[in-house]
Design a protein around this motif. Structure first.
Motif, PDB file in Angstrom:
ATOM      1  N   TYR A  59      84.559  43.009 -34.276  1.00 19.93           N
ATOM      2  CA  TYR A  59      83.114  42.811 -34.132  1.00 19.93           C
ATOM      3  C   TYR A  59      82.359  44.096 -34.496  1.00 19.93           C
ATOM      4  O   TYR A  59      81.250  44.029 -35.057  1.00 19.93           O
ATOM      5  N   ALA A  60      82.960  45.250 -34.211  1.00 19.85           N
ATOM      6  CA  ALA A  60      82.308  46.518 -34.544  1.00 19.85           C
ATOM      7  C   ALA A  60      82.061  46.652 -36.035  1.00 19.85           C
ATOM      8  O   ALA A  60      81.116  47.339 -36.460  1.00 19.85           O
ATOM      9  N   SER A  61      82.895  45.990 -36.845  1.00 21.77           N
ATOM     10  CA  SER A  61      82.781  46.144 -38.295  1.00 21.77           C
ATOM     11  C   SER A  61      81.498  45.543 -38.856  1.00 21.77           C
ATOM     12  O   SER A  61      81.176  45.771 -40.022  1.00 21.77           O
ATOM     13  N   ARG A  62      80.728  44.809 -38.048  1.00 18.70           N
ATOM     14  CA  ARG A  62      79.453  44.292 -38.530  1.00 18.70           C
ATOM     15  C   ARG A  62      78.432  45.402 -38.720  1.00 18.70           C
ATOM     16  O   ARG A  62      77.425  45.234 -39.400  1.00 18.70           O
ATOM     17  N   TRP A  63      78.677  46.572 -38.075  1.00 17.03           N
ATOM     18  CA  TRP A  63      77.741  47.683 -38.160  1.00 17.03           C
ATOM     19  C   TRP A  63      78.274  48.781 -39.064  1.00 17.03           C
ATOM     20  O   TRP A  63      79.055  49.639 -38.626  1.00 17.03           O
ATOM     21  N   SER A  64      77.878  48.753 -40.307  1.00 12.80           N
ATOM     22  CA  SER A  64      78.091  49.903 -41.173  1.00 12.80           C
ATOM     23  C   SER A  64      77.149  51.011 -40.723  1.00 12.80           C
ATOM     24  O   SER A  64      76.297  50.803 -39.852  1.00 12.80           O
ATOM     25  N   ALA A  65      77.262  52.197 -41.333  1.00 16.09           N
ATOM     26  CA  ALA A  65      76.365  53.291 -40.963  1.00 16.09           C
ATOM     27  C   ALA A  65      74.911  52.897 -41.186  1.00 16.09           C
ATOM     28  O   ALA A  65      74.037  53.186 -40.362  1.00 16.09           O
ATOM     29  N   GLU A  66      74.653  52.206 -42.283  1.00 17.94           N
ATOM     30  CA  GLU A  66      73.283  51.813 -42.596  1.00 17.94           C
ATOM     31  C   GLU A  66      72.783  50.746 -41.627  1.00 17.94           C
ATOM     32  O   GLU A  66      71.652  50.817 -41.120  1.00 17.94           O
ATOM     33  N   ALA A  67      73.624  49.756 -41.329  1.00 12.30           N
ATOM     34  CA  ALA A  67      73.210  48.681 -40.419  1.00 12.30           C
ATOM     35  C   ALA A  67      72.998  49.203 -39.008  1.00 12.30           C
ATOM     36  O   ALA A  67      72.079  48.770 -38.300  1.00 12.30           O
ATOM     37  N   ALA A  68      73.835  50.149 -38.566  1.00 15.51           N
ATOM     38  CA  ALA A  68      73.726  50.676 -37.207  1.00 15.51           C
ATOM     39  C   ALA A  68      72.422  51.446 -37.004  1.00 15.51           C
ATOM     40  O   ALA A  68      71.854  51.450 -35.910  1.00 15.51           O
ATOM     41  N   GLU A  69      71.935  52.086 -38.047  1.00 14.04           N
ATOM     42  CA  GLU A  69      70.676  52.823 -37.932  1.00 14.04           C
ATOM     43  C   GLU A  69      69.491  51.899 -37.699  1.00 14.04           C
ATOM     44  O   GLU A  69      68.501  52.280 -37.068  1.00 14.04           O
ATOM     45  N   ARG A  70      69.599  50.660 -38.168  1.00 14.12           N
ATOM     46  CA  ARG A  70      68.480  49.719 -38.075  1.00 14.12           C
ATOM     47  C   ARG A  70      68.582  48.781 -36.875  1.00 14.12           C
ATOM     48  O   ARG A  70      67.667  48.009 -36.629  1.00 14.12           O
ATOM     49  N   ASP A  71      69.694  48.816 -36.160  1.00 14.16           N
ATOM     50  CA  ASP A  71      69.934  47.830 -35.103  1.00 14.16           C
ATOM     51  C   ASP A  71      70.153  48.542 -33.772  1.00 14.16           C
ATOM     52  O   ASP A  71      71.173  49.219 -33.569  1.00 14.16           O
ATOM     53  N   ARG A  72      69.229  48.396 -32.842  1.00 14.62           N
ATOM     54  CA  ARG A  72      69.360  49.098 -31.562  1.00 14.62           C
ATOM     55  C   ARG A  72      70.518  48.546 -30.725  1.00 14.62           C
ATOM     56  O   ARG A  72      70.983  49.211 -29.797  1.00 14.62           O
ATOM     57  N   LYS A  73      70.984  47.339 -31.041  1.00 14.58           N
ATOM     58  CA  LYS A  73      72.120  46.789 -30.302  1.00 14.58           C
ATOM     59  C   LYS A  73      73.411  47.540 -30.601  1.00 14.58           C
ATOM     60  O   LYS A  73      74.359  47.487 -29.812  1.00 14.58           O
ATOM     61  N   ALA A  74      73.451  48.221 -31.728  1.00 15.94           N
ATOM     62  CA  ALA A  74      74.677  48.924 -32.110  1.00 15.94           C
ATOM     63  C   ALA A  74      75.043  49.973 -31.076  1.00 15.94           C
ATOM     64  O   ALA A  74      76.200  50.092 -30.669  1.00 15.94           O
ATOM     65  N   ARG A  75      74.072  50.765 -30.639  1.00 13.53           N
ATOM     66  CA  ARG A  75      74.335  51.810 -29.645  1.00 13.53           C
ATOM     67  C   ARG A  75      74.912  51.197 -28.368  1.00 13.53           C
ATOM     68  O   ARG A  75      75.894  51.697 -27.811  1.00 13.53           O
ATOM     69  N   CYS A  76      74.344  50.093 -27.909  1.00 10.83           N
ATOM     70  CA  CYS A  76      74.839  49.431 -26.690  1.00 10.83           C
ATOM     71  C   CYS A  76      76.271  48.961 -26.881  1.00 10.83           C
ATOM     72  O   CYS A  76      77.114  49.104 -25.989  1.00 10.83           O
ATOM     73  N   PHE A  77      76.554  48.416 -28.059  1.00 13.60           N
ATOM     74  CA  PHE A  77      77.900  47.912 -28.317  1.00 13.60           C
ATOM     75  C   PHE A  77      78.919  49.055 -28.303  1.00 13.60           C
ATOM     76  O   PHE A  77      79.985  48.936 -27.690  1.00 13.60           O
ATOM     77  N   PHE A  78      78.607  50.176 -28.955  1.00  9.20           N
ATOM     78  CA  PHE A  78      79.583  51.263 -29.032  1.00  9.20           C
ATOM     79  C   PHE A  78      79.772  51.955 -27.680  1.00  9.20           C
ATOM     80  O   PHE A  78      80.849  52.471 -27.394  1.00  9.20           O
ATOM     81  N   VAL A  79      78.745  51.946 -26.824  1.00  5.96           N
ATOM     82  CA  VAL A  79      78.933  52.420 -25.453  1.00  5.96           C
ATOM     83  C   VAL A  79      79.938  51.521 -24.735  1.00  5.96           C
ATOM     84  O   VAL A  79      80.863  51.994 -24.057  1.00  5.96           O
ATOM     85  N   THR A  80      79.779  50.202 -24.889  1.00  8.70           N
ATOM     86  CA  THR A  80      80.705  49.254 -24.264  1.00  8.70           C
ATOM     87  C   THR A  80      82.111  49.422 -24.818  1.00  8.70           C
ATOM     88  O   THR A  80      83.092  49.422 -24.061  1.00  8.70           O
ATOM     89  N   LEU A  81      82.223  49.567 -26.145  1.00  8.42           N
ATOM     90  CA  LEU A  81      83.529  49.761 -26.765  1.00  8.42           C
ATOM     91  C   LEU A  81      84.198  51.032 -26.224  1.00  8.42           C
ATOM     92  O   LEU A  81      85.391  51.030 -25.891  1.00  8.42           O
ATOM     93  N   GLY A  82      83.423  52.097 -26.083  1.00  8.12           N
ATOM     94  CA  GLY A  82      83.966  53.339 -25.540  1.00  8.12           C
ATOM     95  C   GLY A  82      84.444  53.202 -24.103  1.00  8.12           C
ATOM     96  O   GLY A  82      85.426  53.836 -23.701  1.00  8.12           O
ATOM     97  N   GLU A  83      83.745  52.363 -23.328  1.00 12.72           N
ATOM     98  CA  GLU A  83      84.141  52.150 -21.931  1.00 12.72           C
ATOM     99  C   GLU A  83      85.467  51.399 -21.816  1.00 12.72           C
ATOM    100  O   GLU A  83      86.141  51.454 -20.778  1.00 12.72           O
TER     101      GLU A  83
END
Length: 270
Positions: A116-140
């Motif tokens: 699921y993380a692969s939906r956020w490339s570097a460019e997509a992650a910059e435009r999507d505030r949900k990306a930060r929330c997802f990677f925090v969850t993934l890190g947990e």
């Protein structure tokens, strides 16, 4: 390393990046780093990766993953065509602190999360505030995914005498005995046990168990050996005792593990 290929740049983590994921492969590469600015979770989906660090080296076959902490010197290599996903943590999302890299099998849940993380490339992650929330969850999730014993690890020793022990034991294989190793190293058995614990953090029994299990995984994964053949080759007197020990170490039965690699061999790209 100079002149990194585009695939090798997938493992760079720079200050201006936001957390994101990249697919890599299928190909060969050799990436060396003095330490990246953020941690990264690398999943191998095809082929086999090799990881080298200051404390030893690891094999990362398909359906396995490794977490590499930030600022940790490492070398990641694919000697055969390999593919996977790397999730880069660029915003301090991983609070988990531990000593060194960690390799583990990919569970169904972990695989789904990393995919699921692969939906956020570097460019997509910059435009999507949900990306930060997802990677925090993934890190947990990392402490739960890597809570088992280290696997697929060949340790390095700082002391030349202990490295001599590791090299000799590796050449002789899982059937090597404590008296043989102690005699080769010119130590008493008691001294050898003490040095193993001090340098590697392992008892002799743990050291041999790891060697046995790593060799067993290699036989099942690469050579297609039967469970009984594998059990006897790595020093077990019965396939049932081997299966129980293998499950406790790997988290899968030998038959499930072997079937997964039979599938990978049938579907491996040319």
């Amino acid at each position: 390393m100079a002149d990194k290929t585009s695939a090798e740049r997938y493992f760079d983590v720079t200050a201006e990046m936001v957390s994101h994921a990249r697919l890599f492969g299928t190909g060969r590469f050799d990436f060396a780093s003095e330490g990246e600015g953020g941690g990264q979770l690398v999943r191998c989906t095809a082929g086999e990766l090799e990881l080298f660090g200051h404390a030893g080296e690891w094999v990362i076959p398909a359906d396995h993953m490794v977490y590499i902490p930030p600022a940790r010197p490492f070398r990641l290599r694919a000697r055969i065509p390999s593919a996977g996903i790397v999730a880069k943590f660029c915003g301090g999302e991983v609070a988990w602190q531990h000593n060194g890299c960690w390799v583990g099998a990919v569970s169904d849940f972990a695989g789904s999360m990393i995919d699921y993380a692969s939906r956020w490339s570097a460019e997509a992650a910059e435009r999507d505030r949900k990306a930060r929330c997802f990677f925090v969850t993934l890190g947990e999730m990392l402490p739960d995914w890597f809570q088992h014993d280290r696997i697929l690890w060949t340790p390095y020793a700082e002391n030349s005498s202990m490295q001599k022990v590791i090299d000799f034991a590796s050449r002789r294989g899982p059937g090597v005995t404590l008296p043989e190793v102690a005699g080769h190293a010119g130590m008493s058995e008691r001294t050898l046990r003490r040095h193993l614990q001090a340098e590697l953090g392992q008892s002799w029994r743990e050291f041999i168990r790891e060697m046995r299990m790593n060799r067993a995984m290699e036989l099942l994964r690469k050579e297609g050996r039967s469970i009984t053949e594998t059990a006897f080759e790595v020093g077990f007197s019965s396939s049932s005792a081997f299966s129980s020990a293998f499950f406790g170490y790997v988290g899968k039965t030998p038959s499930v593990y072997a079937k997964a690699y039979g599938r990978h061999q049938r579907t491996r790209p040319a």
